[in-house]
Design an enzyme around this catalytic site. Sequence first.
Site, PDB file in Angstrom:
ATOM      1  N   GLU A 170       0.832  -1.213   0.000  1.00  0.00           N
ATOM      2  CA  GLU A 170       0.000   0.000   0.000  1.00  0.00           C
ATOM      3  C   GLU A 170       0.861   1.256   0.000  1.00  0.00           C
ATOM      4  O   GLU A 170       0.605   2.207  -0.740  1.00  0.00           O
ATOM      5  CB  GLU A 170      -0.912   0.025   1.237  1.00  0.00           C
TER       6      GLU A 170
ATOM      7  N   CYS B  85       0.065   1.099   7.631  1.00  0.00           N
ATOM      8  CA  CYS B  85      -0.480   1.603   6.349  1.00  0.00           C
ATOM      9  C   CYS B  85      -1.792   2.345   6.573  1.00  0.00           C
ATOM     10  O   CYS B  85      -2.056   3.365   5.918  1.00  0.00           O
ATOM     11  CB  CYS B  85      -0.680   0.450   5.368  1.00  0.00           C
TER      12      CYS B  85
END
Length: 132
Positions: A56, A95
Amino acid sequence: MGNEDLLKIAKNARIRSVCPLSSYAVGAALLAKSGTVYIGTNIEDKVIMSLSNCAERVAIQNAITHGDREILKIAVVGGKKESNYLDNTVPCGVCLQYMLNLDENIEVIFFNDGEVCVKKVKDFFVQPFKLD
Ligand code: THU
């Protein structure tokens, strides 16, 4: 760009995973407000583990590098490297915090028991850290 399409692109990005430490391959594909799609995969460093990065954040930093800072949605898929089976992979806490800091309304698209799920970043948190 539909959610299923974005998941397909994430699946393709996953093929590029470098994961000698975990053998767990993750792919991410995000749609920027500009309409451009950016991909990322997890890249592990077997010499200094802390240099590893998640799919990500690689995708997001890829978008930012290309001048796209506004992100609408991000699809994530993950599973064992040598398998086509995809787990119920959602972004890790780091993330999620990184995405929250950019825009709490980014939509995360992921598989849960084969079903496509969509959830805003802010909805993953019980009590998020924010500066303001
Ligand atoms: N990983 C990601 O890239 N994204 C996630 O959402 C979860 C975990 C990576 C980190 C590490 O390289 C491997 O998957 C196993 O944790």
